[in-house]
Motif scaffolding. Structure first.
Motif, PDB file in Angstrom:
ATOM      1  N   ALA A  51       0.811  -1.225   0.000  1.00  0.00           N
ATOM      2  CA  ALA A  51       0.000   0.000   0.000  1.00  0.00           C
ATOM      3  C   ALA A  51       0.841   1.271   0.000  1.00  0.00           C
ATOM      4  O   ALA A  51       0.317   2.366  -0.175  1.00  0.00           O
ATOM      5  CB  ALA A  51      -0.922   0.000   1.220  1.00  0.00           C
ATOM      6  N   GLY A  52       2.146   1.139   0.241  1.00  0.00           N
ATOM      7  CA  GLY A  52       2.991   2.335   0.351  1.00  0.00           C
ATOM      8  C   GLY A  52       2.777   3.072   1.664  1.00  0.00           C
ATOM      9  O   GLY A  52       3.010   4.274   1.762  1.00  0.00           O
ATOM     10  N   THR A  53       2.339   2.330   2.687  1.00  0.00           N
ATOM     11  CA  THR A  53       2.128   2.940   4.014  1.00  0.00           C
ATOM     12  C   THR A  53       3.449   2.955   4.784  1.00  0.00           C
ATOM     13  O   THR A  53       4.134   1.936   4.874  1.00  0.00           O
ATOM     14  CB  THR A  53       1.049   2.140   4.782  1.00  0.00           C
ATOM     15  OG1 THR A  53      -0.188   2.277   4.080  1.00  0.00           O
ATOM     16  CG2 THR A  53       0.880   2.646   6.208  1.00  0.00           C
ATOM     17  N   VAL A  54       3.791   4.121   5.323  1.00  0.00           N
ATOM     18  CA  VAL A  54       5.054   4.278   6.056  1.00  0.00           C
ATOM     19  C   VAL A  54       4.904   3.713   7.473  1.00  0.00           C
ATOM     20  O   VAL A  54       3.857   3.875   8.108  1.00  0.00           O
ATOM     21  CB  VAL A  54       5.437   5.776   6.137  1.00  0.00           C
ATOM     22  CG1 VAL A  54       6.689   5.997   6.981  1.00  0.00           C
ATOM     23  CG2 VAL A  54       5.622   6.349   4.734  1.00  0.00           C
ATOM     24  N   ALA A  55       5.953   3.045   7.963  1.00  0.00           N
ATOM     25  CA  ALA A  55       5.978   2.565   9.356  1.00  0.00           C
ATOM     26  C   ALA A  55       6.580   3.663  10.231  1.00  0.00           C
ATOM     27  O   ALA A  55       7.720   4.066  10.007  1.00  0.00           O
ATOM     28  CB  ALA A  55       6.836   1.305   9.457  1.00  0.00           C
ATOM     29  N   VAL A  56       5.807   4.155  11.191  1.00  0.00           N
ATOM     30  CA  VAL A  56       6.364   5.164  12.115  1.00  0.00           C
ATOM     31  C   VAL A  56       6.749   4.450  13.415  1.00  0.00           C
ATOM     32  O   VAL A  56       5.892   3.911  14.122  1.00  0.00           O
ATOM     33  CB  VAL A  56       5.363   6.307  12.380  1.00  0.00           C
ATOM     34  CG1 VAL A  56       5.950   7.288  13.397  1.00  0.00           C
ATOM     35  CG2 VAL A  56       5.039   7.041  11.086  1.00  0.00           C
ATOM     36  N   ILE A  57       8.028   4.433  13.687  1.00  0.00           N
ATOM     37  CA  ILE A  57       8.590   3.720  14.833  1.00  0.00           C
ATOM     38  C   ILE A  57       8.714   4.714  15.997  1.00  0.00           C
ATOM     39  O   ILE A  57       9.225   5.831  15.811  1.00  0.00           O
ATOM     40  CB  ILE A  57       9.986   3.151  14.456  1.00  0.00           C
ATOM     41  CG1 ILE A  57       9.911   2.316  13.167  1.00  0.00           C
ATOM     42  CG2 ILE A  57      10.593   2.364  15.600  1.00  0.00           C
ATOM     43  CD1 ILE A  57       9.081   1.075  13.247  1.00  0.00           C
ATOM     44  N   LEU A  58       8.229   4.310  17.171  1.00  0.00           N
ATOM     45  CA  LEU A  58       8.154   5.236  18.303  1.00  0.00           C
ATOM     46  C   LEU A  58       8.851   4.636  19.526  1.00  0.00           C
ATOM     47  O   LEU A  58       8.202   4.122  20.448  1.00  0.00           O
ATOM     48  CB  LEU A  58       6.679   5.549  18.607  1.00  0.00           C
ATOM     49  CG  LEU A  58       5.907   6.158  17.420  1.00  0.00           C
ATOM     50  CD1 LEU A  58       4.401   6.197  17.690  1.00  0.00           C
ATOM     51  CD2 LEU A  58       6.419   7.566  17.103  1.00  0.00           C
ATOM     52  N   PRO A  59      10.173   4.721  19.558  1.00  0.00           N
ATOM     53  CA  PRO A  59      10.906   4.056  20.637  1.00  0.00           C
ATOM     54  C   PRO A  59      10.693   4.705  22.006  1.00  0.00           C
ATOM     55  O   PRO A  59      10.874   4.044  23.033  1.00  0.00           O
ATOM     56  CB  PRO A  59      12.375   4.173  20.207  1.00  0.00           C
ATOM     57  CG  PRO A  59      12.410   5.320  19.257  1.00  0.00           C
ATOM     58  CD  PRO A  59      11.072   5.352  18.577  1.00  0.00           C
ATOM     59  N   GLY A  60      10.275   5.970  22.027  1.00  0.00           N
ATOM     60  CA  GLY A  60      10.059   6.641  23.317  1.00  0.00           C
ATOM     61  C   GLY A  60       8.950   5.970  24.106  1.00  0.00           C
ATOM     62  O   GLY A  60       9.092   5.729  25.318  1.00  0.00           O
ATOM     63  N   ALA A  61       7.833   5.649  23.445  1.00  0.00           N
ATOM     64  CA  ALA A  61       6.721   4.998  24.142  1.00  0.00           C
ATOM     65  C   ALA A  61       7.111   3.586  24.572  1.00  0.00           C
ATOM     66  O   ALA A  61       6.780   3.139  25.672  1.00  0.00           O
ATOM     67  CB  ALA A  61       5.484   4.961  23.243  1.00  0.00           C
ATOM     68  N   PHE A  62       7.839   2.895  23.718  1.00  0.00           N
ATOM     69  CA  PHE A  62       8.326   1.547  24.050  1.00  0.00           C
ATOM     70  C   PHE A  62       9.188   1.601  25.310  1.00  0.00           C
ATOM     71  O   PHE A  62       9.046   0.787  26.226  1.00  0.00           O
ATOM     72  CB  PHE A  62       9.138   1.027  22.850  1.00  0.00           C
ATOM     73  CG  PHE A  62       9.817  -0.295  23.065  1.00  0.00           C
ATOM     74  CD1 PHE A  62       9.191  -1.473  22.675  1.00  0.00           C
ATOM     75  CD2 PHE A  62      11.082  -0.361  23.628  1.00  0.00           C
ATOM     76  CE1 PHE A  62       9.836  -2.699  22.859  1.00  0.00           C
ATOM     77  CE2 PHE A  62      11.722  -1.575  23.819  1.00  0.00           C
ATOM     78  CZ  PHE A  62      11.095  -2.747  23.435  1.00  0.00           C
ATOM     79  N   TYR A  63      10.045   2.590  25.370  1.00  0.00           N
ATOM     80  CA  TYR A  63      10.966   2.733  26.507  1.00  0.00           C
ATOM     81  C   TYR A  63      10.215   3.092  27.787  1.00  0.00           C
ATOM     82  O   TYR A  63      10.390   2.459  28.830  1.00  0.00           O
ATOM     83  CB  TYR A  63      11.999   3.809  26.160  1.00  0.00           C
ATOM     84  CG  TYR A  63      12.831   4.293  27.322  1.00  0.00           C
ATOM     85  CD1 TYR A  63      13.966   3.584  27.729  1.00  0.00           C
ATOM     86  CD2 TYR A  63      12.497   5.454  28.008  1.00  0.00           C
ATOM     87  CE1 TYR A  63      14.725   4.032  28.801  1.00  0.00           C
ATOM     88  CE2 TYR A  63      13.250   5.905  29.074  1.00  0.00           C
ATOM     89  CZ  TYR A  63      14.368   5.190  29.473  1.00  0.00           C
ATOM     90  OH  TYR A  63      15.102   5.622  30.535  1.00  0.00           O
ATOM     91  N   VAL A  64       9.355   4.091  27.690  1.00  0.00           N
ATOM     92  CA  VAL A  64       8.660   4.579  28.889  1.00  0.00           C
ATOM     93  C   VAL A  64       7.734   3.495  29.449  1.00  0.00           C
ATOM     94  O   VAL A  64       7.639   3.316  30.661  1.00  0.00           O
ATOM     95  CB  VAL A  64       7.869   5.870  28.565  1.00  0.00           C
ATOM     96  CG1 VAL A  64       6.931   6.247  29.712  1.00  0.00           C
ATOM     97  CG2 VAL A  64       8.838   7.012  28.281  1.00  0.00           C
TER      98      VAL A  64
END
Ligand code: NIG
Ligand code: FE
Length: 421
Positions: free
Chosen positions: A290-303
């Motif tokens: 689909a051409g959908t970008v993956a937005v990776i959010l390491p801050g939430a993973f960490y917190v």
């Protein structure tokens, strides 16, 4: 930084606004070289755009109102923070302490804390107060080279309160040197007045959409698809309504469990699916198609002290562009440092420093539908630049808590410039 020299344009000649010389450019254009790096370069700015870039030896004999010798310093595209909840009332420091004693994010949310407590604080704040509290957070992002930021609503949860948040986001764009993209996140949580009426609130969100679209306050529509938020079916109904109004969609997907959020986002050709810790291989493949970008959010993973890693290797294999963002919000990520987010992406998720920088530049722009105008150093794109005191671009992801930004330029203009723009 040595003093700059101003060369007035010759009579009758327009000239460039700024000419940077002797620069090392991390263009972030895939050209077979890490970071799309080009050394010994000049870059010219005219009317807010990159007008020319090339080797010093090929520099045309063209005047510039301002000459900035960079003496080999690195220039990257201005950073794009493509997922934030920057505008909100209050804070959740007390919840942070509760979580440290063992309460989970989900338990707190189910007990009426979490997002609901920020909804109460946001509703209680007027626009001026929201603007005043968002300002320092935005300043923190700008101080690390951010020139474009996405800001979501989602703590108002009624048409008036959501519009209030979005107006504040637009106001920030007027008051600060930053490009702002706004996202309507009415489907973030159930507001107290709909506590026992999920279908009623989903319908209310759908009913808000025409007015939101007409107002021009939102550039996209987002939803939180999760066990503690909205089901895939509810999300799909909201997305259908958004698309019928011509609004692109994005999705908080597969953060705490695999509800097939990535595939759902792909079905709607979403600009991005965000978080994605629990995304399956099929979800990744659907995003690629689909051409959908993956937005990776390491801050939430960490917190949240998560342990399920996002499928970075699968995104690479399927060629899904990975963006990276702070997710700046009062609960799961009180984070206002893109540089720290880059370090976390490398340390926690084994992304490379180059992927981390691409995440905050080229792919961050793609996640906002701004790929044609932002995110790389190319002629014709916005003159959004960050100038860094580093020996190599990989250093941006390497340090923790150190900021090597010399200055940032947005649309060809700087706030505080050694060269006194
Ligand atoms: O991106 N996941 C949902 N929304 C935010 C958290 C919001 C909050 O806790 O206030 C996020 O992590
Ligand atoms: Fe978020």
């Amino acid at each position: 930084m040595s003093a700059s020299v101003s060369i007035p344009p010759a009579p009758g000649e327009e000239g460039w606004d700024i000419l940077f010389t002797d620069a090392r450019l991390a263009t972030m254009v895939p050209n077979g070289t890490p970071y799309g790096a080009l050394e010994g370069m000049a870059l010219a700015v005219k009317d807010g755009h990159i007008a020319w870039l090339g080797p010093m030896a090929d520099l045309p004999n063209q005047s510039a109102r301002r000459l900035v010798p960079l003496e080999g310093r690195w220039v990257t595209p201005g950073l794009v923070d493509c997922h934030t909840h920057l505008v909100h009332g209050g804070d959740r420091a007390a919840e942070f302490e509760l979580r440290l004693t063992g309460a989970s994010y989900e338990e707190i949310a189910r007990a009426g804390g979490g997002i609901a407590s920020t909804v109460a604080a946001t509703r209680a704040a007027d626009e001026q107060a929201l603007l005043a509290s968002a300002g320092p957070r935005l300043e923190a992002l700008l101080s690390e080279g951010v020139t474009t930021v996405e800001i979501k609503s989602g703590y108002g949860l009624s048409l008036d309160e959501e519009a209030k948040m979005l107006r504040v986001a637009r106001r920030l764009a007027a008051d600060y040197p930053v490009t702002v993209r706004t996202t309507f996140l009415g489907a973030h949580a159930l507001p107290p007045e709909f506590e026992d009426d999920r279908p009623g609130y989903v319908q209310a969100v759908i009913d808000m959409l025409p007015a939101i679209a007409r107002s021009g306050l939102a550039d996209a529509v987002d939803a939180f698809c999760e066990k503690i938020a909205f089901t895939p079916e509810e999300t799909a109904r909201i997305f259908e309504a958004a698309q019928a109004l011509g609004l692109p969609v994005k999705l908080h997907a597969d953060q705490l469990s695999d509800l097939g959020g990535a595939a759902l986002a792909a079905r709607f050709k979403a600009l991005s699916a965000d978080h994605l810790e629990y995304t399956s291989e099929e979800g990744v493949a659907a995003m690629a198609a689909a051409g959908t970008v993956a937005v990776i959010l390491p801050g939430a993973f960490y917190v949240l002290r998560e342990t399920q890693l996002p499928p970075i290797e699968a995104f690479r294999r399927h060629g899904v562009p990975m963006a990276l963002a702070t997710d700046c919000n009062p609960g799961s990520a009180p984070l206002t440092s893109p540089l720290l987010a880059m370090n976390m992406a490398c340390t926690l998720f084994r992304m490379t420093p180059e992927e981390a920088l691409a995440g905050f530049t080229r792919n961050g722009a793609l996640a906002l539908g701004l790929g044609a105008s932002h995110g790389t150093l190319e002629v014709g794109k916005a003159a959004d630049l960050a100038v860094w005191e580093v020996e190599r671009p990989g250093e941006l992801a390497y340090r923790l808590g150190f900021n090597p930004l010399l200055y940032a330029i947005r649309d060809g203009r700087a706030r505080e410039l050694p060269m006194a723009a």
